[in-house]
Scaffold this active site. Sequence first.
Site, PDB file in Angstrom:
ATOM      1  N   LYS A  11      -0.577  -9.550   2.845  1.00 25.05           N
ATOM      2  CA  LYS A  11       0.060  -8.970   4.028  1.00 25.05           C
ATOM      3  C   LYS A  11      -0.926  -8.068   4.745  1.00 25.05           C
ATOM      4  O   LYS A  11      -1.706  -7.365   4.099  1.00 25.05           O
ATOM      5  CB  LYS A  11       1.304  -8.161   3.653  1.00 25.05           C
ATOM      6  CG  LYS A  11       2.053  -7.567   4.871  1.00 25.05           C
ATOM      7  CD  LYS A  11       3.327  -6.868   4.477  1.00 25.05           C
ATOM      8  CE  LYS A  11       3.078  -5.491   3.915  1.00 25.05           C
ATOM      9  NZ  LYS A  11       2.523  -4.550   4.948  1.00 25.05           N
ATOM     10  N   ASP A  30       0.821  -1.197   0.000  1.00 22.54           N
ATOM     11  CA  ASP A  30       0.000   0.000   0.000  1.00 22.54           C
ATOM     12  C   ASP A  30       0.865   1.262   0.000  1.00 22.54           C
ATOM     13  O   ASP A  30       0.362   2.377  -0.087  1.00 22.54           O
ATOM     14  CB  ASP A  30      -0.992   0.003   1.162  1.00 22.54           C
ATOM     15  CG  ASP A  30      -0.327  -0.072   2.530  1.00 22.54           C
ATOM     16  OD1 ASP A  30       0.910  -0.047   2.610  1.00 22.54           O
ATOM     17  OD2 ASP A  30      -1.062  -0.159   3.534  1.00 22.54           O
ATOM     18  N   SER A  31       2.179   1.071   0.026  1.00 23.89           N
ATOM     19  CA  SER A  31       3.121   2.166  -0.215  1.00 23.89           C
ATOM     20  C   SER A  31       2.897   2.783  -1.591  1.00 23.89           C
ATOM     21  O   SER A  31       3.383   3.890  -1.863  1.00 23.89           O
ATOM     22  CB  SER A  31       4.564   1.660  -0.097  1.00 23.89           C
ATOM     23  OG  SER A  31       4.753   0.478  -0.864  1.00 23.89           O
ATOM     24  N   GLU A  57      -1.285  -5.523   8.542  1.00 27.96           N
ATOM     25  CA  GLU A  57      -0.587  -4.915   9.660  1.00 27.96           C
ATOM     26  C   GLU A  57      -1.229  -5.309  10.981  1.00 27.96           C
ATOM     27  O   GLU A  57      -2.423  -5.602  11.053  1.00 27.96           O
ATOM     28  CB  GLU A  57      -0.591  -3.391   9.517  1.00 27.96           C
ATOM     29  CG  GLU A  57       0.193  -2.895   8.318  1.00 27.96           C
ATOM     30  CD  GLU A  57       0.227  -1.381   8.212  1.00 27.96           C
ATOM     31  OE1 GLU A  57       0.861  -0.877   7.262  1.00 27.96           O
ATOM     32  OE2 GLU A  57      -0.365  -0.690   9.069  1.00 27.96           O
ATOM     33  N   ASP A  75      -0.833  -6.414  -0.455  1.00 27.63           N
ATOM     34  CA  ASP A  75      -1.184  -5.770   0.810  1.00 27.63           C
ATOM     35  C   ASP A  75      -2.696  -5.648   0.967  1.00 27.63           C
ATOM     36  O   ASP A  75      -3.403  -5.333   0.000  1.00 27.63           O
ATOM     37  CB  ASP A  75      -0.582  -4.361   0.842  1.00 27.63           C
ATOM     38  CG  ASP A  75       0.331  -4.127   2.028  1.00 27.63           C
ATOM     39  OD1 ASP A  75       0.227  -4.871   3.019  1.00 27.63           O
ATOM     40  OD2 ASP A  75       1.150  -3.192   1.965  1.00 27.63           O
ATOM     41  N   GLU A 118       9.232  -3.212  11.014  1.00 24.25           N
ATOM     42  CA  GLU A 118       9.559  -1.902  10.449  1.00 24.25           C
ATOM     43  C   GLU A 118       9.918  -0.907  11.538  1.00 24.25           C
ATOM     44  O   GLU A 118       9.199  -0.753  12.524  1.00 24.25           O
ATOM     45  CB  GLU A 118       8.390  -1.356   9.625  1.00 24.25           C
ATOM     46  CG  GLU A 118       8.716  -0.002   9.002  1.00 24.25           C
ATOM     47  CD  GLU A 118       7.724   0.450   7.948  1.00 24.25           C
ATOM     48  OE1 GLU A 118       7.887   1.571   7.421  1.00 24.25           O
ATOM     49  OE2 GLU A 118       6.783  -0.312   7.641  1.00 24.25           O
TER      50      GLU A 118
END
Length: 286
Positions: free
Chosen positions: A134, A65-66, A136, A104, A203
């Site tokens: 992925k 999502d970057s 979070e 993501d 991270e």
Amino acid sequence: MTQLSPAQKPVDKSLYGGTSSRRITVRDIAAAKERGEKWPMLTAYDAMTASVFDEAGIPVLLVGDSMGNCHLGYESTVPVTMDEITLLSAAVVRGTKRALVVGDLPFGSYQEGPVQALRNATRLVKEAGVGAVKLEGGERSAHQVELLVSAGIPVMAHVGLTPQSVNAFGGYPVQGRGEEAAQQLLRDAKAVQSAGAFAVVLEAVPAELAAEVTRSLHIPTVGIGAGLDCDAQVLVWTDMAGMTAGRMPKFVKKYLEMRELLGGAAKAFAEDVVGGTFPAEEHTFH
């Protein structure tokens, strides 16, 4: 000396530099951990760039999502939608042959609970063709991880600095400093491992803590600003290649000045057009 045929030659199972042409799977990731093999991961958001990284031997590509910051022009990852992730994940899958493509789950696509997470993860697998997803969060996302894995969807977890929580963090601070914060991060990593995650991104975590987490887990850790002792390392490709403008995080190493090179090429093209030297005879049909 007897020459081995190509079929008889042993296949190098290394993630980076291996000779196998099939898709990397989560079983290969687990085997690399057992061998003590370190491996690289990069982000990718389109078929052409993904094909370059695939040909270079990068074994895992993250459609992160970057993309919000470096591809779609958003100020953070928060606005990224499932439609955007799905579209670009499918492009990355089409552009690759060997890499494990991880998609993501964007902000708002799994926070409601496991059922919402399963619905959106299933969409990424079915419509985009990713090999894993992925998400979070540590303990707070463990139930989502557990349901996805039980449904047959491999999950890479992400703890420490989780960019989707930028509004709660008030920025992008290093995570895990202090005894209490360190113990929480370790609990988060163990929680997603227990829930069935095949790897966990760490991270912006102090190197000493990341090393302790890596030693404590049987699944690989993927570091980004988490020191040298993680099992793997990931960078956003536009940061790695020098495409991103402005100040870079401390953990970024630029391997190319691509922004400068691309800008120079654009200027050279423009000057040829303005000067009347392009197209030249060799570029012209008659």
